[in-house]
Design a protein around this motif. Structure first.
Motif, PDB file in Angstrom:
ATOM      1  N   UNK A  26       0.692  -1.169   0.085  1.00  0.00           N
ATOM      2  CA  UNK A  26       0.067  -0.116  -0.043  1.00  0.00           C
ATOM      3  C   UNK A  26       0.715   1.280  -0.137  1.00  0.00           C
ATOM      4  N   UNK A  27       1.969   1.213   0.699  1.00  0.00           N
ATOM      5  CA  UNK A  27       2.830   2.453   0.716  1.00  0.00           C
ATOM      6  C   UNK A  27       3.414   2.747  -0.802  1.00  0.00           C
ATOM      7  N   UNK A  28       3.534   1.766  -1.545  1.00  0.00           N
ATOM      8  CA  UNK A  28       4.579   1.906  -2.858  1.00  0.00           C
ATOM      9  C   UNK A  28       3.161   2.830  -3.704  1.00  0.00           C
ATOM     10  N   UNK A  29       3.547   3.928  -4.295  1.00  0.00           N
ATOM     11  CA  UNK A  29       2.751   4.927  -5.311  1.00  0.00           C
ATOM     12  C   UNK A  29       1.334   4.829  -4.673  1.00  0.00           C
ATOM     13  N   UNK A  30       1.379   5.170  -3.541  1.00  0.00           N
ATOM     14  CA  UNK A  30       0.037   5.224  -2.551  1.00  0.00           C
ATOM     15  C   UNK A  30      -1.036   5.997  -3.385  1.00  0.00           C
TER      16      UNK A  30
END
Length: 196
Positions: free
Chosen positions: A146-150
């Protein structure tokens, strides 16, 4: 009387309205994916699909507010220029909050490639090889972080393939293949290109 918007006119408009290199890159990637899908869609007008993809977010930098701005401003500008109604409607339909149904293949495809292009670019930007060798499996794995390219709407990425009636991995592979020839120009090959 509706008239096609030539690609050079569309590019000039995008350059006038968008100064952000990342937003320009996004519009160019969506253009490429739209053109690739148009080429395999019976009776599709490839240039219309291409220019629709290029301009779908042209007003986002100037008018990002979904309540009053994007994509209404680019829709109004295209109407002023006499663009085909199907182009304006497709741009309206890619914004969920406008509640415009996605009925045509062009409308469904724009929605299906929009968020995915953004995510594929994000994946490519963190790889030493850029987009080269990027696989659907790797994209799916990144989607689960979820934190990647949020900012990317995961639900839209996943539902896009379904909307086109395509297997998710096939859809991702198709979009990667559409973008890979532009890797150097879009700074997606790990060597540092430029958006021109």
């Amino acid at each position: 009387m509706p008239r096609p918007i030539p690609r050079d006119e569309a590019w000039a408009l995008l350059q006038e309205w968008v100064s952000s290199p990342s937003l320009r890159r996004h519009c160019l990637t969506v253009e490429a994916a739209m053109a690739a899908y148009a080429e395999r869609t019976p009776d599709a007008d490839v240039e219309l699909w291409r220019v629709t993809g290029l301009l779908h977010d042209a007003d986002y930098e100037r008018h990002p507010d979904p309540a009053t701005g994007h994509p209404r401003m680019i829709m109004a500008e295209l109407e002023r220029r006499g663009a085909p109604p199907e182009m304006v409607r497709a741009i309206a339909s890619h914004a969920d909050y406008l509640d415009v149904s996605r009925d045509s293949p062009m409308e469904r495809t724009l929605f299906a490639v929009d968020e995915l292009c953004g995510f594929v670019v994000a994946c490519a930007m963190v790889r030493p090889q850029g987009i080269h060798g990027l696989t659907p499996k790797s994209v799916r794995k990144k989607l689960k972080t979820p934190s990647f390219a949020a900012a990317v709407d995961r639900e839209a990425v996943m539902s896009g393939a379904e909307l086109l009636g395509r297997d998710f991995a096939e859809h991702v592979a198709f979009v990667i293949a559409a973008l890979e020839p532009l890797a150097t120009a879009l700074d997606l090959d790990g060597t540092g290109g430029s958006v021109e």
